[in-house]
Design a protein around this motif. Structure first.
Motif, PDB file in Angstrom:
ATOM      1  N   ASP A 164      18.103  49.828  69.878  1.00 34.89           N
ATOM      2  CA  ASP A 164      18.065  50.649  71.088  1.00 34.89           C
ATOM      3  C   ASP A 164      17.098  50.092  72.130  1.00 34.89           C
ATOM      4  O   ASP A 164      16.940  50.663  73.209  1.00 34.89           O
ATOM      5  N   LEU A 165      16.474  48.959  71.826  1.00 33.88           N
ATOM      6  CA  LEU A 165      15.601  48.280  72.782  1.00 33.88           C
ATOM      7  C   LEU A 165      16.159  46.906  73.159  1.00 33.88           C
ATOM      8  O   LEU A 165      15.429  46.043  73.640  1.00 33.88           O
ATOM      9  N   MET A 166      17.461  46.715  72.954  1.00 37.71           N
ATOM     10  CA  MET A 166      18.092  45.458  73.353  1.00 37.71           C
ATOM     11  C   MET A 166      18.083  45.297  74.870  1.00 37.71           C
ATOM     12  O   MET A 166      18.307  46.262  75.601  1.00 37.71           O
ATOM     13  N   PRO A 167      17.857  44.062  75.341  1.00 39.35           N
ATOM     14  CA  PRO A 167      18.027  43.821  76.786  1.00 39.35           C
ATOM     15  C   PRO A 167      19.490  43.899  77.164  1.00 39.35           C
ATOM     16  O   PRO A 167      20.377  43.782  76.315  1.00 39.35           O
ATOM     17  N   ARG A 168      19.748  44.114  78.424  1.00 37.00           N
ATOM     18  CA  ARG A 168      21.125  44.224  78.909  1.00 37.00           C
ATOM     19  C   ARG A 168      21.712  42.840  79.215  1.00 37.00           C
ATOM     20  O   ARG A 168      21.012  41.905  79.580  1.00 37.00           O
ATOM     21  N   ALA A 169      23.030  42.766  79.084  1.00 38.45           N
ATOM     22  CA  ALA A 169      23.749  41.553  79.451  1.00 38.45           C
ATOM     23  C   ALA A 169      24.002  41.522  80.955  1.00 38.45           C
ATOM     24  O   ALA A 169      24.040  42.563  81.607  1.00 38.45           O
ATOM     25  N   TYR A 170      24.188  40.330  81.492  1.00 44.87           N
ATOM     26  CA  TYR A 170      24.583  40.166  82.894  1.00 44.87           C
ATOM     27  C   TYR A 170      25.956  39.510  82.928  1.00 44.87           C
ATOM     28  O   TYR A 170      26.089  38.307  82.731  1.00 44.87           O
ATOM     29  N   PRO A 171      27.025  40.300  83.130  1.00 42.02           N
ATOM     30  CA  PRO A 171      28.376  39.729  83.192  1.00 42.02           C
ATOM     31  C   PRO A 171      28.574  38.978  84.511  1.00 42.02           C
ATOM     32  O   PRO A 171      27.992  39.338  85.533  1.00 42.02           O
ATOM     33  N   VAL A 172      29.382  37.933  84.468  1.00 41.51           N
ATOM     34  CA  VAL A 172      29.639  37.132  85.663  1.00 41.51           C
ATOM     35  C   VAL A 172      31.146  37.054  85.869  1.00 41.51           C
ATOM     36  O   VAL A 172      31.880  36.553  85.011  1.00 41.51           O
ATOM     37  N   LYS A 173      31.614  37.568  86.989  1.00 40.53           N
ATOM     38  CA  LYS A 173      33.050  37.617  87.270  1.00 40.53           C
ATOM     39  C   LYS A 173      33.673  36.223  87.268  1.00 40.53           C
ATOM     40  O   LYS A 173      33.039  35.236  87.644  1.00 40.53           O
ATOM     41  N   ALA A 174      34.918  36.179  86.827  1.00 42.34           N
ATOM     42  CA  ALA A 174      35.721  34.954  86.843  1.00 42.34           C
ATOM     43  C   ALA A 174      35.111  33.843  85.992  1.00 42.34           C
ATOM     44  O   ALA A 174      35.297  32.656  86.273  1.00 42.34           O
ATOM     45  N   THR A 175      34.350  34.213  84.960  1.00 39.14           N
ATOM     46  CA  THR A 175      33.794  33.237  84.015  1.00 39.14           C
ATOM     47  C   THR A 175      34.045  33.748  82.601  1.00 39.14           C
ATOM     48  O   THR A 175      34.559  34.848  82.397  1.00 39.14           O
ATOM     49  N   ASP A 176      33.634  32.955  81.611  1.00 38.69           N
ATOM     50  CA  ASP A 176      33.756  33.384  80.221  1.00 38.69           C
ATOM     51  C   ASP A 176      32.871  34.590  79.920  1.00 38.69           C
ATOM     52  O   ASP A 176      33.042  35.229  78.876  1.00 38.69           O
ATOM     53  N   ALA A 177      31.940  34.888  80.809  1.00 41.81           N
ATOM     54  CA  ALA A 177      31.039  36.026  80.611  1.00 41.81           C
ATOM     55  C   ALA A 177      31.470  37.259  81.388  1.00 41.81           C
ATOM     56  O   ALA A 177      30.709  38.211  81.528  1.00 41.81           O
ATOM     57  N   ALA A 178      32.705  37.285  81.873  1.00 45.73           N
ATOM     58  CA  ALA A 178      33.159  38.406  82.703  1.00 45.73           C
ATOM     59  C   ALA A 178      33.161  39.724  81.951  1.00 45.73           C
ATOM     60  O   ALA A 178      32.936  40.788  82.538  1.00 45.73           O
ATOM     61  N   ALA A 179      33.401  39.698  80.638  1.00 42.89           N
ATOM     62  CA  ALA A 179      33.495  40.926  79.844  1.00 42.89           C
ATOM     63  C   ALA A 179      32.231  41.192  79.028  1.00 42.89           C
ATOM     64  O   ALA A 179      32.247  42.002  78.103  1.00 42.89           O
ATOM     65  N   PHE A 180      31.141  40.541  79.378  1.00 45.24           N
ATOM     66  CA  PHE A 180      29.899  40.655  78.613  1.00 45.24           C
ATOM     67  C   PHE A 180      29.121  41.883  79.082  1.00 45.24           C
ATOM     68  O   PHE A 180      28.395  41.858  80.062  1.00 45.24           O
ATOM     69  N   GLY A 181      29.293  42.997  78.366  1.00 44.18           N
ATOM     70  CA  GLY A 181      28.629  44.248  78.723  1.00 44.18           C
ATOM     71  C   GLY A 181      27.819  44.821  77.576  1.00 44.18           C
ATOM     72  O   GLY A 181      27.566  44.154  76.567  1.00 44.18           O
ATOM     73  N   ASP A 182      27.437  46.074  77.698  1.00 44.99           N
ATOM     74  CA  ASP A 182      26.594  46.716  76.691  1.00 44.99           C
ATOM     75  C   ASP A 182      27.232  46.714  75.303  1.00 44.99           C
ATOM     76  O   ASP A 182      26.552  46.511  74.296  1.00 44.99           O
ATOM     77  N   GLN A 183      28.531  46.952  75.236  1.00 44.39           N
ATOM     78  CA  GLN A 183      29.215  47.036  73.946  1.00 44.39           C
ATOM     79  C   GLN A 183      29.428  45.676  73.298  1.00 44.39           C
ATOM     80  O   GLN A 183      29.775  45.600  72.112  1.00 44.39           O
ATOM     81  N   GLN A 184      29.224  44.621  74.044  1.00 44.85           N
ATOM     82  CA  GLN A 184      29.438  43.267  73.520  1.00 44.85           C
ATOM     83  C   GLN A 184      28.147  42.604  73.044  1.00 44.85           C
ATOM     84  O   GLN A 184      28.172  41.475  72.552  1.00 44.85           O
ATOM     85  N   ARG A 185      27.031  43.282  73.171  1.00 47.99           N
ATOM     86  CA  ARG A 185      25.756  42.679  72.773  1.00 47.99           C
ATOM     87  C   ARG A 185      25.696  42.539  71.258  1.00 47.99           C
ATOM     88  O   ARG A 185      25.918  43.494  70.524  1.00 47.99           O
ATOM     89  N   ALA A 186      25.377  41.333  70.782  1.00 48.61           N
ATOM     90  CA  ALA A 186      25.436  41.056  69.347  1.00 48.61           C
ATOM     91  C   ALA A 186      24.087  40.670  68.751  1.00 48.61           C
ATOM     92  O   ALA A 186      23.769  41.047  67.630  1.00 48.61           O
ATOM     93  N   SER A 187      23.290  39.881  69.468  1.00 49.38           N
ATOM     94  CA  SER A 187      21.982  39.464  68.954  1.00 49.38           C
ATOM     95  C   SER A 187      21.024  39.336  70.125  1.00 49.38           C
ATOM     96  O   SER A 187      21.454  39.094  71.272  1.00 49.38           O
ATOM     97  N   TRP A 188      19.743  39.480  69.868  1.00 51.93           N
ATOM     98  CA  TRP A 188      18.792  39.508  70.976  1.00 51.93           C
ATOM     99  C   TRP A 188      17.384  39.140  70.506  1.00 51.93           C
ATOM    100  O   TRP A 188      17.077  39.150  69.319  1.00 51.93           O
ATOM    101  N   THR A 189      16.543  38.815  71.484  1.00 53.12           N
ATOM    102  CA  THR A 189      15.118  38.614  71.252  1.00 53.12           C
ATOM    103  C   THR A 189      14.352  39.145  72.456  1.00 53.12           C
ATOM    104  O   THR A 189      14.826  39.055  73.592  1.00 53.12           O
ATOM    105  N   VAL A 190      13.185  39.724  72.212  1.00 55.26           N
ATOM    106  CA  VAL A 190      12.280  40.197  73.262  1.00 55.26           C
ATOM    107  C   VAL A 190      10.890  39.679  72.915  1.00 55.26           C
ATOM    108  O   VAL A 190      10.395  39.935  71.813  1.00 55.26           O
ATOM    109  N   ARG A 191      10.247  38.979  73.824  1.00 54.39           N
ATOM    110  CA  ARG A 191       8.942  38.367  73.569  1.00 54.39           C
ATOM    111  C   ARG A 191       7.946  38.744  74.661  1.00 54.39           C
ATOM    112  O   ARG A 191       8.176  38.462  75.836  1.00 54.39           O
TER     113      ARG A 191
END
Length: 262
Positions: A164-191
């Motif tokens: 519940d402390l995962m950082p948010r994704a930044y989706p980028v239109k018209a790229t492979d990251a277009a669908a990268f949203g909150d529900q697609q977050r899989a792994s993370w690091t916070v330092r």
């Protein structure tokens, strides 16, 4: 911040002394529970802050070219599963912003004691276009003591493994990251760095936009014996590897900056 190579615009001067005092009090107060310490893959932890480097790092978000903070291509020698080499390509850079829209409310609350001056983010994809990763730099208003206190809190309360402390994704239109949203977050690091007023974040996911019901922190996904699609796809290594590279570049730039005027 824009997807350009020039320096970024400045913001009004802050009053770090007052913020630092409040930050220390806030960090020493009641805290969240659960989680795990964010690993520092490069050198085992932040070095003691040098005053000149710490001060220089504070303004790097607007005084440093985008391509320096977030290189167009990042190469990670031995950074993948089993020591395989990795390469990531930048597909977009978010406009510089405050933290309210860029971080989940609970993570924003955890970082509140050090204050958010500005956040910059960029999204990458791996060489096979199968994974996407957003890396972020939260530039805080805090002094070294407040950053050290927050880093200690992340360690003792094990906050970096809380989903519940995962950082948010930044989706980028018209790229492979277009669908990268909150529900697609899989792994993370916070330092939380102690030698710079900066919090480094990274979050990864599959480029095909699949929903992830059981995300794993980068520490969990890269541990010996880790299993499941997140670990086996190397998404923990993706988050770690890009965060490592961006963190290292930030430190080098701060160390190379001119001494502040007295």
């Amino acid at each position: 911040m824009s997807d350009e190579t020039g320096p970024l615009r400045p913001v009004p001067a802050r009053r770090p002394g007052r913020v630092a005092a409040a930050a220390i009090c806030g960090v020493l107060g009641a805290g969240l529970i659960g989680g795990a310490v964010a690993g520092t893959w490069l050198d085992g932890g932040s070095e003691p802050a040098r005053p000149s480097n710490f001060t220089a790092a504070r303004d790097l978000w607007h005084s440093t070219p985008v391509d320096t903070l977030f290189p167009p291509t990042i190469r990670g020698t031995g950074a993948g599963p089993g020591g395989a080499d990795r390469e990531w390509t930048r597909v977009g850079v978010a406009p510089d912003s405050g933290c309210a829209g860029a971080l989940d409310p609970l993570l924003l609350k955890v970082l509140e004691p050090v204050g958010c001056a500005r956040m910059v983010r960029a999204t990458y994809t791996d060489a096979t276009a199968s994974s996407v990763i957003t890396v972020g730099l939260v530039f805080t208003q805090a002094e070294p003591a407040a950053m050290a206190a927050l880093a200690n809190r992340f360690t003792t309360e094990k906050l970096a493994e809380r989903s519940d402390l995962m950082p948010r994704a930044y989706p980028v239109k018209a790229t492979d990251a277009a669908a990268f949203g909150d529900q697609q977050r899989a792994s993370w690091t916070v330092r939380v760095l102690t030698d710079a007023p900066v919090v480094v974040t990274a979050v990864s996911g599959f480029a095909d936009g699949r929903r992830i019901d059981a995300p794993q922190s980068a520490e969990q996904a890269t541990a010996d014996g880790a299993s499941g699609p997140v670990a086996e796809a190397g998404l923990g290594q993706d988050a770690k590897g890009i965060a490592d590279n961006v963190e290292r570049g930030l430190r080098k730039k701060a160390a190379a900056s001119p001494e502040p005027a007295s």
